[in-house]
Design a protein around this motif. Structure first.
Motif, PDB file in Angstrom:
ATOM      1  N   ARG A 162       0.855  -1.189   0.000  1.00 24.80           N
ATOM      2  CA  ARG A 162       0.000   0.000   0.000  1.00 24.80           C
ATOM      3  C   ARG A 162       0.892   1.241   0.000  1.00 24.80           C
ATOM      4  N   GLY A 163       1.156   1.788  -1.188  1.00 29.77           N
ATOM      5  CA  GLY A 163       1.969   2.988  -1.317  1.00 29.77           C
ATOM      6  C   GLY A 163       1.142   4.232  -1.055  1.00 29.77           C
ATOM      7  N   ASN A 164       1.817   5.364  -1.010  1.00 28.70           N
ATOM      8  CA  ASN A 164       1.117   6.631  -0.765  1.00 28.70           C
ATOM      9  C   ASN A 164       0.154   6.970  -1.892  1.00 28.70           C
ATOM     10  N   ASN A 165       0.478   6.516  -3.128  1.00 27.39           N
ATOM     11  CA  ASN A 165      -0.332   6.862  -4.292  1.00 27.39           C
ATOM     12  C   ASN A 165      -1.134   5.686  -4.830  1.00 27.39           C
ATOM     13  N   GLY A 166      -1.224   4.632  -4.050  1.00 27.61           N
ATOM     14  CA  GLY A 166      -1.998   3.481  -4.495  1.00 27.61           C
ATOM     15  C   GLY A 166      -1.290   2.170  -4.178  1.00 27.61           C
ATOM     16  N   ASP A 167      -1.985   1.075  -4.438  1.00 28.92           N
ATOM     17  CA  ASP A 167      -1.424  -0.245  -4.167  1.00 28.92           C
ATOM     18  C   ASP A 167      -0.569  -0.723  -5.335  1.00 28.92           C
ATOM     19  N   HIS A 168       0.442  -1.514  -5.014  1.00 30.75           N
ATOM     20  CA  HIS A 168       1.310  -2.080  -6.047  1.00 30.75           C
ATOM     21  C   HIS A 168       1.562  -3.554  -5.747  1.00 30.75           C
ATOM     22  N   GLU A 169       1.497  -4.363  -6.796  1.00 28.86           N
ATOM     23  CA  GLU A 169       1.813  -5.779  -6.660  1.00 28.86           C
ATOM     24  C   GLU A 169       3.311  -5.964  -6.870  1.00 28.86           C
ATOM     25  N   VAL A 170       3.963  -6.534  -5.888  1.00 30.22           N
ATOM     26  CA  VAL A 170       5.392  -6.805  -5.976  1.00 30.22           C
ATOM     27  C   VAL A 170       5.594  -8.313  -5.919  1.00 30.22           C
TER      28      VAL A 170
ATOM     29  N   SER B 183      14.525 -12.565  -8.736  1.00 31.12           N
ATOM     30  CA  SER B 183      14.375 -11.263  -9.386  1.00 31.12           C
ATOM     31  C   SER B 183      13.076 -10.588  -8.936  1.00 31.12           C
ATOM     32  N   TRP B 184      13.203  -9.307  -8.612  1.00 30.54           N
ATOM     33  CA  TRP B 184      12.034  -8.537  -8.209  1.00 30.54           C
ATOM     34  C   TRP B 184      11.265  -8.037  -9.424  1.00 30.54           C
ATOM     35  N   GLN B 185       9.960  -7.918  -9.250  1.00 30.12           N
ATOM     36  CA  GLN B 185       9.100  -7.279 -10.246  1.00 30.12           C
ATOM     37  C   GLN B 185       8.125  -6.379  -9.494  1.00 30.12           C
ATOM     38  N   CYS B 186       7.934  -5.167  -9.998  1.00 28.36           N
ATOM     39  CA  CYS B 186       6.909  -4.290  -9.435  1.00 28.36           C
ATOM     40  C   CYS B 186       6.215  -3.608 -10.599  1.00 28.36           C
ATOM     41  N   GLU B 187       4.937  -3.348 -10.440  1.00 34.09           N
ATOM     42  CA  GLU B 187       4.158  -2.774 -11.532  1.00 34.09           C
ATOM     43  C   GLU B 187       4.244  -1.250 -11.590  1.00 34.09           C
ATOM     44  N   CYS B 188       4.951  -0.629 -10.652  1.00 37.85           N
ATOM     45  CA  CYS B 188       4.980   0.843 -10.643  1.00 37.85           C
ATOM     46  C   CYS B 188       5.872   1.389 -11.765  1.00 37.85           C
ATOM     47  N   ASP B 189       5.650   2.654 -12.130  1.00 43.34           N
ATOM     48  CA  ASP B 189       6.387   3.269 -13.238  1.00 43.34           C
ATOM     49  C   ASP B 189       7.885   3.350 -12.967  1.00 43.34           C
ATOM     50  N   PHE B 190       8.242   3.694 -11.726  1.00 45.82           N
ATOM     51  CA  PHE B 190       9.661   3.868 -11.394  1.00 45.82           C
ATOM     52  C   PHE B 190      10.429   2.570 -11.636  1.00 45.82           C
ATOM     53  N   PHE B 191       9.817   1.462 -11.247  1.00 48.25           N
ATOM     54  CA  PHE B 191      10.500   0.170 -11.409  1.00 48.25           C
ATOM     55  C   PHE B 191      10.781  -0.143 -12.873  1.00 48.25           C
ATOM     56  N   GLN B 192       9.870   0.249 -13.766  1.00 47.57           N
ATOM     57  CA  GLN B 192      10.038  -0.067 -15.187  1.00 47.57           C
ATOM     58  C   GLN B 192      11.301   0.569 -15.747  1.00 47.57           C
ATOM     59  N   HIS B 193      11.730   1.696 -15.177  1.00 47.95           N
ATOM     60  CA  HIS B 193      12.931   2.383 -15.662  1.00 47.95           C
ATOM     61  C   HIS B 193      14.184   1.961 -14.908  1.00 47.95           C
ATOM     62  N   GLU B 194      14.044   1.730 -13.599  1.00 45.70           N
ATOM     63  CA  GLU B 194      15.231   1.531 -12.755  1.00 45.70           C
ATOM     64  C   GLU B 194      15.452   0.091 -12.302  1.00 45.70           C
ATOM     65  N   ARG B 195      14.459  -0.788 -12.517  1.00 40.91           N
ATOM     66  CA  ARG B 195      14.536  -2.183 -12.082  1.00 40.91           C
ATOM     67  C   ARG B 195      14.636  -2.317 -10.557  1.00 40.91           C
ATOM     68  N   ALA B 196      14.312  -1.250  -9.850  1.00 35.89           N
ATOM     69  CA  ALA B 196      14.211  -1.261  -8.390  1.00 35.89           C
ATOM     70  C   ALA B 196      13.339  -0.064  -8.021  1.00 35.89           C
ATOM     71  N   CYS B 197      12.668  -0.118  -6.915  1.00 38.47           N
ATOM     72  CA  CYS B 197      11.801   0.994  -6.512  1.00 38.47           C
ATOM     73  C   CYS B 197      11.631   0.948  -4.999  1.00 38.47           C
ATOM     74  N   ALA B 198      10.919   1.934  -4.462  1.00 36.34           N
ATOM     75  CA  ALA B 198      10.728   2.002  -3.009  1.00 36.34           C
ATOM     76  C   ALA B 198      10.015   0.755  -2.493  1.00 36.34           C
TER      77      ALA B 198
END
Ligand code: ZN
Length: 81
Positions: free
Chosen positions: A32-40, A46-61
């Motif tokens: 439950r992120g500040n701007n909505g839920d994310h499936e991790v 290997s990690w996968q996250c559906e957020c935009d930041f992850f798509q560019h950096e392959r890691a996110c908060a």
């Protein structure tokens, strides 16, 4: 509770104190992120996250927060470096 189970609970406490015994290989978590839920997900180390930041950096908060929670139990962690 029978004595066999009491012994197993004591052993579980000892195991739980030693993270090096654990190698988390797969996981699915809704964060439950500040701007909505994310499936991790963690698959084959290997990690996968559906957020935009992850798509560019392959890691996110979200993935890094899980690495911190799982401190020492995921191989090749980014946040642990
Ligand atoms: Zn994310």
């Amino acid at each position: 509770m029978h004595s066999g189970m009491i012994g197993k609970i004591e052993k579980a406490h000892r195991y739980a104190e030693d993270r090096s015994r654990f190698d988390v290989q797969a996981l699915q978590v809704r964060v439950r992120g500040n701007n909505g839920d994310h499936e991790v997900r963690l698959e084959d180390g290997s990690w996968q996250c559906e957020c935009d930041f992850f798509q560019h950096e392959r890691a996110c908060a979200h993935t890094m927060a899980l690495e911190m929670i799982l401190d020492g139990m995921v191989r090749g962690s980014v946040a642990a470096a």
